[in-house]
Design a protein around this motif. Structure first.
Motif, short mmCIF file in Angstrom:
data_model
loop_
_atom_site.label_atom_id
_atom_site.label_comp_id
_atom_site.label_asym_id
_atom_site.label_seq_id
_atom_site.Cartn_x
_atom_site.Cartn_y
_atom_site.Cartn_z
N CYS A 233 20.97 4.54 24.85
CA CYS A 233 20.64 3.13 25.08
C CYS A 233 20.78 2.32 23.80
O CYS A 233 21.33 1.22 23.79
N CYS A 234 20.28 2.88 22.71
CA CYS A 234 20.38 2.19 21.42
C CYS A 234 21.84 2.00 21.02
O CYS A 234 22.23 0.93 20.55
N LEU A 235 22.65 3.03 21.22
CA LEU A 235 24.06 2.95 20.85
C LEU A 235 24.77 1.85 21.64
O LEU A 235 25.49 1.02 21.06
N GLY B 16 23.58 5.29 11.50
CA GLY B 16 24.42 4.11 11.33
C GLY B 16 24.13 3.02 12.34
O GLY B 16 24.98 2.16 12.60
N LEU B 17 22.91 3.04 12.91
CA LEU B 17 22.53 2.07 13.95
C LEU B 17 21.39 1.17 13.49
O LEU B 17 20.58 0.70 14.31
N GLU C 143 27.98 11.51 12.73
CA GLU C 143 29.25 11.17 13.39
C GLU C 143 29.51 12.06 14.60
O GLU C 143 30.07 11.61 15.61
N GLU C 144 29.12 13.33 14.51
CA GLU C 144 29.31 14.24 15.65
C GLU C 144 28.42 13.84 16.82
O GLU C 144 28.85 13.84 17.98
N PRO D 15 35.44 14.10 22.55
CA PRO D 15 34.17 14.04 21.82
C PRO D 15 34.35 14.16 20.31
O PRO D 15 33.69 14.96 19.65
N ASP D 16 35.27 13.37 19.76
CA ASP D 16 35.56 13.43 18.33
C ASP D 16 34.50 12.67 17.53
O ASP D 16 33.95 11.67 18.01
N PRO D 17 34.23 13.09 16.31
CA PRO D 17 33.24 12.39 15.48
C PRO D 17 33.64 10.94 15.25
O PRO D 17 34.81 10.63 15.01
N ARG D 18 32.66 10.06 15.35
CA ARG D 18 32.89 8.63 15.11
C ARG D 18 31.63 8.01 14.53
O ARG D 18 30.52 8.47 14.81
N THR D 19 31.79 6.93 13.78
CA THR D 19 30.65 6.11 13.37
C THR D 19 30.50 4.97 14.38
O THR D 19 31.47 4.59 15.05
N PRO D 20 29.31 4.40 14.52
CA PRO D 20 29.17 3.24 15.39
C PRO D 20 30.11 2.10 15.01
O PRO D 20 30.69 1.44 15.89
N ALA D 21 30.28 1.89 13.72
CA ALA D 21 31.16 0.79 13.29
C ALA D 21 32.59 1.01 13.76
O ALA D 21 33.30 0.05 14.12
N GLU D 22 33.04 2.26 13.81
CA GLU D 22 34.40 2.56 14.28
C GLU D 22 34.54 2.31 15.78
O GLU D 22 35.64 2.02 16.26
#
Length: 312
Positions: free
Chosen positions: A21-23, A64-65, A267-268, A283-290
């Protein structure tokens, strides 16, 4: 500017459903160049000790949130802990009182769940209005035996709205909702009043929350109108379910962030959640900004999401 918010009740460490939900709330606001407010919904202080709010903010920073304002960071619309906002809620409670819409309720929990009480299709009890028309003498007599809670009188009116994700939804307040609590017998203000006042005064224009709160929206829209407050736009997201179909719960320890941090990088975790939410193809690692640039509600499922076995 879009102003989103994340408004947790930190009674324990975040689980994957809270994090999802936060994401989505963070991505929805940031994808539109907006801001995010963090409000701590700790009306029940015994259930939500401050230590969990502090841990939650550390967890959001790690992932990163981080919010732009709120929580311990502060900002122009504080305080951001509901336990510190009772005086504000009292002002709006009195508006409803002066309109003649508030009345005491002496019903016990067992009375509310009695066989003759009306129920919605989802099993929730709709208050039958038992105490709505008590005389002053009856109120005085019952008050000697137990302190009342306080309810608001709702009209026989159908209120509908178009959810930004799930589409049109409506309820008849009298039939599907019933008079609801504004204040508990111990003086603590109820969620429905607090959330409406807080979102309006904090300048929130977009509310992202779980589909389980969809049915709260018509009564909240009525409160916004009755109190003369601006209403936000709503986006209700599907619920994240455990692999066996259960709703995730802090009580059950369903993959708390504390456990996940020992096994995965930020990121994972974000990348795997983004995948089950339809935001990326693997399901690749990502940052929220990406993820923010390509975010769209059209990618997010409208049905509840079953976590694949072994994903976490």
């Amino acid at each position: 500017m879009t102003v989103g918010r994340y408004a947790p009740s930190p009674s324990g460490r975040m689980h994957l459903g809270n994090l999802c939900c936060c994401l989505l709330a963070w991505l929805s606001a940031k994808s539109q160049g907006g801001r995010v407010v963090l409000r701590i919904e700790d009306l029940d202080q015994a259930r939500c000790p401050r230590k969990f709010a502090e841990l939650l903010q550390q967890d959001l920073d790690w992932l990163g949130l981080a919010a732009d304002e709120g929580g311990d960071k502060g900002g122009p619309h504080g305080p951001y802990y509901q336990s510190e906002r009772s005086g504000i809620y009292q002002q709006f409670y009195e508006i409803l009182w002066k309109k003649g819409l508030v009345y005491p309720c002496f019903c016990s929990r067992s009375q509310l769940h009695a066989a003759d009480a009306p129920h919605r299709s989802d099993g929730q009890v709709v208050y039958a209005g038992t105490c709505r028309n008590l005389t002053p003498e009856q109120v005085a007599e019952r008050s000697r035996r137990r302190p009342p809670a306080w309810r608001v009188k709702v009209p026989d009116e159908t209120i509908g709205f178009t959810d930004g994700h799930l589409g049109y939804y409506q309820e008849n307040l009298a039939r599907d909702c019933g008079d609801f609590y504004l204040r508990r017998a111990d003086g603590v203000f109820a969620y429905q009043l607090a959330v409406v006042v807080d979102d309006a005064l904090m300048g929130v224009t977009q509310v992202v929350r779980g589909e389980d709160l969809l049915s709260s929206t018509p009564r909240q829209l009525w409160l916004y109108r009755t109190l003369g407050l601006p209403a936000p736009e709503f986006f209700h997201m599907p619920l994240l379910l455990a692999p066996d179909g259960r709703r995730l719960s802090k009580r059950d320890g369903d993959e708390s962030l504390e456990n996940l941090q020992a096994k995965y990088t930020p990121e994972e975790i974000i990348g795997r959640l983004a995948w089950v939410c339809g935001l990326q193809k693997a399901p690749d690692p990502r940052t929220p900004a990406e993820l923010a640039d390509g975010f769209s509600w059209e990618k997010v499922p409208r049905q509840d999401i079953l976590l694949p076995e072994g994903l976490f």
